[in-house]
Design a protein around this motif. Structure first.
Motif, PDB file in Angstrom:
ATOM      1  N   SER A  90      26.737  -1.608  44.557  1.00 36.17           N
ATOM      2  CA  SER A  90      25.804  -1.734  43.471  1.00 36.17           C
ATOM      3  C   SER A  90      25.661  -3.004  43.116  1.00 36.17           C
ATOM      4  O   SER A  90      24.544  -3.455  42.583  1.00 36.17           O
ATOM      5  CB  SER A  90      26.813  -1.346  41.948  1.00 36.17           C
ATOM      6  OG  SER A  90      28.035  -2.118  42.113  1.00 36.17           O
ATOM      7  N   ASP A  91      26.278  -4.048  43.915  1.00 37.41           N
ATOM      8  CA  ASP A  91      25.853  -5.459  43.719  1.00 37.41           C
ATOM      9  C   ASP A  91      26.492  -6.448  44.833  1.00 37.41           C
ATOM     10  O   ASP A  91      27.640  -6.006  45.426  1.00 37.41           O
ATOM     11  CB  ASP A  91      26.145  -5.977  42.302  1.00 37.41           C
ATOM     12  CG  ASP A  91      25.259  -7.063  41.825  1.00 37.41           C
ATOM     13  OD1 ASP A  91      24.491  -7.571  42.548  1.00 37.41           O
ATOM     14  OD2 ASP A  91      25.188  -7.188  40.383  1.00 37.41           O
ATOM     15  N   THR A  92      25.735  -7.737  44.813  1.00 33.38           N
ATOM     16  CA  THR A  92      26.432  -8.319  46.040  1.00 33.38           C
ATOM     17  C   THR A  92      26.337 -10.082  45.277  1.00 33.38           C
ATOM     18  O   THR A  92      25.273 -10.388  44.972  1.00 33.38           O
ATOM     19  CB  THR A  92      25.687  -8.462  47.111  1.00 33.38           C
ATOM     20  OG1 THR A  92      25.976  -7.049  47.815  1.00 33.38           O
ATOM     21  CG2 THR A  92      26.249  -9.437  48.263  1.00 33.38           C
ATOM     22  N   PHE A  93      27.516 -10.647  45.533  1.00 39.12           N
ATOM     23  CA  PHE A  93      27.609 -12.007  44.978  1.00 39.12           C
ATOM     24  C   PHE A  93      28.056 -12.999  46.171  1.00 39.12           C
ATOM     25  O   PHE A  93      28.466 -12.644  47.141  1.00 39.12           O
ATOM     26  CB  PHE A  93      28.789 -12.021  43.983  1.00 39.12           C
ATOM     27  CG  PHE A  93      28.458 -11.027  42.681  1.00 39.12           C
ATOM     28  CD1 PHE A  93      27.526 -11.330  41.763  1.00 39.12           C
ATOM     29  CD2 PHE A  93      28.908 -10.035  43.027  1.00 39.12           C
ATOM     30  CE1 PHE A  93      27.337 -10.405  40.955  1.00 39.12           C
ATOM     31  CE2 PHE A  93      28.788  -8.943  41.939  1.00 39.12           C
ATOM     32  CZ  PHE A  93      27.941  -8.948  41.050  1.00 39.12           C
ATOM     33  N   HIS A 105      31.195  -8.185  47.493  1.00 40.40           N
ATOM     34  CA  HIS A 105      30.429  -6.664  47.265  1.00 40.40           C
ATOM     35  C   HIS A 105      31.001  -5.947  46.383  1.00 40.40           C
ATOM     36  O   HIS A 105      32.369  -5.791  46.392  1.00 40.40           O
ATOM     37  CB  HIS A 105      30.192  -5.951  48.534  1.00 40.40           C
ATOM     38  CG  HIS A 105      29.576  -6.778  49.730  1.00 40.40           C
ATOM     39  ND1 HIS A 105      28.239  -7.144  49.589  1.00 40.40           N
ATOM     40  CD2 HIS A 105      29.803  -7.198  50.945  1.00 40.40           C
ATOM     41  CE1 HIS A 105      27.881  -7.673  51.107  1.00 40.40           C
ATOM     42  NE2 HIS A 105      28.999  -7.728  51.666  1.00 40.40           N
ATOM     43  N   ARG A 106      30.297  -5.482  45.378  1.00 44.59           N
ATOM     44  CA  ARG A 106      30.997  -4.416  44.386  1.00 44.59           C
ATOM     45  C   ARG A 106      30.338  -3.040  44.927  1.00 44.59           C
ATOM     46  O   ARG A 106      29.362  -2.699  44.854  1.00 44.59           O
ATOM     47  CB  ARG A 106      30.576  -4.725  43.018  1.00 44.59           C
ATOM     48  CG  ARG A 106      31.327  -3.768  42.036  1.00 44.59           C
ATOM     49  CD  ARG A 106      30.572  -4.256  40.563  1.00 44.59           C
ATOM     50  NE  ARG A 106      31.321  -3.611  39.524  1.00 44.59           N
ATOM     51  CZ  ARG A 106      30.961  -2.558  39.092  1.00 44.59           C
ATOM     52  NH1 ARG A 106      29.835  -1.767  39.683  1.00 44.59           N
ATOM     53  NH2 ARG A 106      31.591  -1.720  38.174  1.00 44.59           N
TER      54      ARG A 106
END
Length: 751
Positions: free
Chosen positions: A392-395, A382-383
């Protein structure tokens, strides 16, 4: 098209030039140079052939070796004495030193027969003979042409040493008896760059050496080398085998000798009363000196060298699982499981908080305004945006079914390094997985050095010896943090296993010193960088006159500083001996004719390894061919364009002197051979120059019928007398006038 073995290519890589129908001086010189016996020394001009001898007596010769065109140039490669049972490749390859396979090679290994960058030579009758490979000629000879360039097919000769080589073909790839190497350089490369032949390890090999073990800080858990005070801060727990002493706390060590300057064992507990506390994880440095750190379960403390106890606050909520510097002075980022907060270190009050989907460990990248959370259980990365303090984002996080190791960000690039099991996953600053590094142990911590662009990773053994994958030894690896390629030799860390805690790292700016903890052993190991000698300046082949001063220069860098010893070979590099007292970068001596063909090299040594410069050849020519006047007049006489008998200028006016010393040999040669040859052109004049050394050869060149000789042997094809081939060729190319100089008589101990 590949030439027939034994047939010289027509000027490889160089255009033809029209010439006169009669032999020119240059043509005669070429004939004479081609007739130099095997093993004779030659000058080191770019277009001058260079030879090397193989381990079984093979001789390899390359037509040009220096100043080559980086965009591509054809060179002629010849060989003799190769074994009748082994096939070989001829190619330009990375030179990995003696007894190491030359690889990679330009064009790879040619097994199609269509490559212009390599040639395949096989014994006569070999199944591959024909379109794929050429057969050896009699005596294991070959004569081929290859096209080489400075860069291609994974090879960059500006970055690594390159040589034209022979090596066993793919059917005997481990056979090193066919390896013969001739170093080459391209235009723009200095001699010896990059440098030298590593004897025991490749030149310029970087490695780390353990130099001290510090055992004055209990069970070390975390490290920080303060950027300003240069003190080594150690967060420590208590060792189970020292029950009589409680070693928990924050230690301040001298990084040179490991002596404890301070031990801050006390920190405020939940009631505010000081108590003995483990320093579990160091957040970051304070200005000037000191650190912020976490102590269990929810303590955030600050302390510096000399403090009796830490100042601290006790947070509400769950146990602190990670900590990092905050976005403003006097704040820190704290993870309490999946909750991320920024708190004031003076009060413990949270200024803002966010809950991420999962995770407990994070890394902060303040330069790019991001916090990266690992959720190994769910396999996610996670960011968190530090401005909005939102996710703000997940990878995806591959391999998340294993043991979480660490998460760190590279301050230079923003890349995120995540240790999971026996691998390190590297994501770029946008969250894209760009590299997976595989180790043999568990990835436990990483540190970065911006000055050198290096990433350091410590891997710990599992410590369970019932598992065949474990051996109780950890590893330190070093990578180029931009290319992710190894930047140092791996170092084994005996006994560094994870049963009693994860190892951690601290790196001094520049990467010259590294500190690694081993909680199971209760020690911190100080490592220093060392580099095997790398040649930065190397000598080139030299051609001098008898009695001239010679100065050969070689320099190398390394850590520790390498020493140098000069060596000489009198048998074509078959054997070498060290020169007495030759321990300076510059070797100077007075050349003697007996040293013609000697080879010299410099050997550099330090604790890491030994590196040698490529051997260079010394060519020593005679300084005099006889009396000074006789040599000059003989050359002038033989150079008369008429060459007819009775012409005063063609030798009759210069017949004085002793023929045995060569003082009038040129004059007589010019007169007599001019008559027998019918007419004498400039070739005849040059021949009489050599006559000044005691032989009558002018007519043989000018009129192709001269046979009279007073010394030396004859070239069978032309009837020419060979006195000093190199000297005669120089005379021919000089247009017929050779001025002999008297040799300076000097004493040298290098013969």
């Amino acid at each position: 098209m590949t030439p027939t073995p034994g047939t010289p290519p027509a000027g490889p890589g160089r255009p033809r030039r029209p010439g006169p129908r009669r032999l020119s001086a240059a043509a005669v010189a070429a004939l004479l140079l081609a007739a130099v016996p095997a093993g004779a020394a030659m000058s080191a001009d770019a277009a001058t052939p260079k030879s090397a001898t193989g381990p079984e007596g093979q001789k390899l010769t390359v037509s040009a070796t220096t100043g080559l065109d980086p965009a591509g140039e054809k060179v002629r490669v010849t060989g003799e004495g190769y074994g009748p049972k082994s096939g070989i490749y001829v190619a330009l390859c990375k030179d990995n030193g003696a007894n190491r396979v030359p690889s990679p090679c330009l064009g790879g290994a040619d097994m199609s027969g269509g490559s212009k960058t390599s040639q395949w030579i096989v014994p006569p009758g070999d199944p591959y003979e024909g379109e794929l490979a050429l057969p050896f000629g009699p005596g294991g000879t070959f004569d081929v042409e290859i096209e080489i360039r400075s860069k291609g097919d994974g090879l960059d000769c500006a970055e690594v040493p390159c040589s034209v080589v022979t090596r066993a073909d793919h059917r005997a790839s481990g056979d090193r008896t066919q390896d013969v190497r001739i170093p080459v350089t391209f235009a723009g490369q200095g001699p010896g760059e990059p440098g030298g032949e590593g004897v025991d390890v490749p030149a310029g090999t970087v490695s780390y050496k353990p130099v001290a073990d510090f055992t004055s800080a209990g069970k070390p858990l975390d490290l920080l080398l303060h950027p300003e005070s240069k003190k080594l801060y150690v967060g420590a727990d208590n060792l189970p085998d020292t029950a009589d002493v409680d070693e928990r706390g924050l230690y301040v060590l001298n990084p040179e000798d490991g002596k404890a300057e301070s031990w801050i064992s006390q920190a405020p507990g939940p009631t505010g009363e000081p108590r003995a506390s483990t320093a579990a994880r160091i957040s970051g440095p304070l200005p000037g000196d000191g650190v912020v750190y976490n102590y269990p379960l929810r303590g955030v403390g600050t302390a510096k060298a000399g403090d009796k106890a830490a100042s601290g606050v006790w947070l509400a909520g769950s146990t602190i699982t990670d900590i990092a510097p905050g976005t403003a002075a006097g704040t820190v980022l704290v993870a309490q499981g999946a909750k991320l907060s920024e708190i004031a270190t003076a009060t413990g009050a949270a200024t803002r908080s966010v809950t991420v989907p999962g995770g407990s460990r994070f890394a902060a990248d303040h330069a790019r305004g991001a916090v990266w959370f690992t959720d190994v259980t769910a396999g996610k990365l996670h960011r968190v945006d530090l401005v909005s303090f939102t996710v703000s984002d997940t990878f995806d996080l591959p391999g998340a079914d294993g043991m979480a190791g660490f998460i760190q960000t590279d301050p230079a690039s923003g890349a995120v390094w995540v240790g999971v099991n026996r691998s390190v996953l590297v994501f770029d600053a946008a969250g894209k997985l760009v590299k997976t590094l595989i180790g043999k142990d568990l990835a436990r911590d990483a540190a970065f050095d911006a000055e050198s662009g290096r990433a350091f990773v410590v891997w710990q053994d599992g410590g369970d010896l019932s598992d065949p994958a474990n051996d109780n030894n950890g590893t330190l690896t070093v990578y180029d943090s931009a290319k992710f390629t190894p930047a140092a030799k791996d170092l084994s860390l005996p006994g560094n296993q994870s049963q009693l805690g994860a190892a951690s790292l601290a790196v001094a700016p520049g990467g010259a010193t590294v500190f690694v903890t081993s909680p199971a052993e209760g020690k911190i190991t100080r490592l220093t960088r060392q580099v095997s000698p790398l040649v930065t300046q190397a000598p080139a082949d030299r051609s001098v006159k008898d009695g001239e001063e010679v100065a050969l220069t070689a320099r190398a860098e390394g850590t520790p500083e390498p020493s140098v010893r000069w060596q000489v070979s009198t048998d074509g590099s078959q054997t070498w001996r060290e020169l007495d007292g030759a321990t300076e970068p510059v070797l100077t001596f007075t050349a003697k004719s007996a040293q013609d063909g000697y080879r010299y090299r410099a050997e550099f040594r330090n604790d890491v390894g030994t590196t040698r410069t490529a051997p260079i050849t010394l060519t020593v020519t005679e300084a005099t061919g006889g009396g000074e006047n006789g040599g000059q007049n003989g050359g002038a006489a033989g150079g008369d364009s008429s060459g007819g008998p009775g012409d005063t200028s063609s030798g009759s006016s210069n017949t004085g002197g002793d023929a045995s010393t060569g003082t009038s040999g040129g004059g007589d040669g010019g007169s007599s051979t001019g008559a027998s040859g019918g007419s004498s052109d400039s070739s005849g004049s040059s021949g009489s120059s050599a006559g000044g050394a005691g032989s009558t050869v002018g007519g043989g060149v000018g009129g192709s019928s001269g046979t009279e000789t007073t010394s030396g042997g004859s070239l069978a094809a032309t009837g020419l007398t060979v006195i000093s081939v190199t000297l005669l060729a120089a005379g021919l190319l000089g247009g017929g006038l050779l001025i002999h100089r008297r040799a300076r008589r000097r004493t040298t101990g290098l013969a």
